[in-house]
Write a protein that holds these residues in place. Sequence first.
Motif, mmCIF file in Angstrom:
data_model
loop_
_atom_site.group_PDB
_atom_site.id
_atom_site.type_symbol
_atom_site.label_atom_id
_atom_site.label_comp_id
_atom_site.label_asym_id
_atom_site.label_seq_id
_atom_site.Cartn_x
_atom_site.Cartn_y
_atom_site.Cartn_z
ATOM 1 N N GLU A 103 0.932 -1.145 -0.039
ATOM 2 C CA GLU A 103 0.020 0.114 -0.012
ATOM 3 C C GLU A 103 0.863 1.310 -0.145
ATOM 4 N N ALA A 107 -3.116 3.371 -1.497
ATOM 5 C CA ALA A 107 -3.519 2.628 -2.515
ATOM 6 C C ALA A 107 -2.758 1.590 -3.013
ATOM 7 N N ASN A 147 -6.836 -0.524 2.070
ATOM 8 C CA ASN A 147 -7.226 -0.092 0.943
ATOM 9 C C ASN A 147 -6.780 -0.840 -0.145
ATOM 10 N N GLN A 151 -9.205 -1.940 -3.279
ATOM 11 C CA GLN A 151 -9.123 -1.554 -4.670
ATOM 12 C C GLN A 151 -8.876 -2.841 -5.578
#
Length: 235
Positions: A103, A107, A147, A151
């Motif tokens: 990450e 993201a 996260n 995604q």
Amino acid sequence: MTDIVNCDPDALSPINTDQLLQPVSDDSPIKILILYGSLRKRSFSRLLAQECARLLNYYGAEARIYNPSGLPLPDDTGDDHPKVIELRELAQWCDGMVWCSPERHGAMTGIMKAQIDWIPLSIGAVRPTQGKTLAVMQVNGGSQSFNAVNQMRILGRWMRMFTIPNQSSVAKAWLEFDDNDRMKPSAYYNRVVDVIEELVKFTLLLRNKKEILVDRYSERVESAEALRQRLSVRS
């Protein structure tokens, strides 16, 4: 058909439960492609990918790890680049995938996304990811976060893959690997085993069923209409 007047009778058909539920005798190893998202010399996403490969081998699967070093940015070159060809061939070869990304800035990394972006939804008549299984994992430099895996789940759905329910997020990854680059025993490692075990189970259940599972009414409607047009032209 009186209650579903908007359906095309040439494309609508009952579910073939015999085909869907019949056991498949296939003793060949399932094939799993592993992608990781960092080019650092000591990349923890790569080390985690290697742990996944060992576990997959234990469960009787054939695992291959793609090295993203040298892969160009999407659209920066043609799809005849050797690293692009290698990646796409592996995507077609496999029955399922593991995506493991660090990450970064909340993201997945650009390296991870670039690999996924180079795999198209279709190559001619072949859809390299549709109907295949997917497990998602991430490593963190600090506290645990989800996260990147969240995604990647969105991307997996977009790529028409069956993303398994379980996932792994390893916090403070630099503390979870020993001097021999092996993951230490921990609750994080146990979860990695859970994910791989689940991926193997789902892949065994779903392989050789892909054709019926991804056979869609909307696409049959398009095919039926194209057939009617061809017959009309011939007439």
